[in-house]
Write an enzyme that holds these catalytic residues in place. Sequence first.
Site, PDB file in Angstrom:
ATOM      1  N   ASP A 118       0.835  -1.207   0.000  1.00  0.00           N
ATOM      2  CA  ASP A 118       0.000   0.000   0.000  1.00  0.00           C
ATOM      3  C   ASP A 118       0.868   1.255   0.000  1.00  0.00           C
ATOM      4  OD1 ASP A 118      -2.427   1.343  -0.122  1.00  0.00           O
ATOM      5  OD2 ASP A 118      -2.724   1.323   2.042  1.00  0.00           O
TER       6      ASP A 118
ATOM      7  N   LYS B 271       1.675   4.682  -0.973  1.00  0.00           N
ATOM      8  CA  LYS B 271       0.899   5.835  -1.429  1.00  0.00           C
ATOM      9  C   LYS B 271       1.384   7.062  -0.661  1.00  0.00           C
ATOM     10  CE  LYS B 271      -2.803   4.715   1.843  1.00  0.00           C
ATOM     11  NZ  LYS B 271      -4.205   4.321   1.970  1.00  0.00           N
TER      12      LYS B 271
ATOM     13  N   ASN C 204       1.148   7.305   3.118  1.00  0.00           N
ATOM     14  CA  ASN C 204       2.000   6.403   3.891  1.00  0.00           C
ATOM     15  C   ASN C 204       3.479   6.770   3.799  1.00  0.00           C
ATOM     16  OD1 ASN C 204      -0.179   4.977   4.820  1.00  0.00           O
ATOM     17  ND2 ASN C 204      -0.029   3.378   3.277  1.00  0.00           N
TER      18      ASN C 204
END
Length: 174
Positions: free
Chosen positions: A68, A70, A73
């Site tokens: 994940d 992105k 993050n």
Amino acid sequence: LDHVNIVKIFEVGNSDEDYYISLQYLPENLERILKNSIEIPIKRIIEIGSQIASGLSKAHSVDVIHKDIKPQNILIGSDGELKLVDFGIAFFGEKLSIGHSTSTVISTPYYISPEHINGELITKSSDIYSLGCILYQISSGKLPFDSESPFAIFRQHIENTPVKLDKIRKDIPG
């Protein structure tokens, strides 16, 4: 994961039935920077890409696939250093088999890899694809693929090619 480009976790625990993670505080994230729509100089784009790639390299060296990657993050310290955070859906192993990935697509549509969408083998390359989507966005000020529907974005990742960066930004060679 002890690395300069991965957020430090100080403690994991619980108090009665409440669980917590105590981690390093960083005041900013890449998503808020991108929302300001400021053109980021090429030198800084390279620094950002290098730091994210360095953190991913450390995770991948111990067979952790983030899944994940992105802008939300990626936290930024007051010194400008970037750190990966939120390994909540990470896979700990060399590759994530089809059986693990076909039941549900869990990731952010704008940055998800085609193999993840298709329920295929998720590998370290899936994180690198997501990094490429972020670098495209940082460089161009636009997402590589966008739509009102997450399913339309998924199809675009599989079927389309983003607009070449030299068509969007004149300081990027063709």
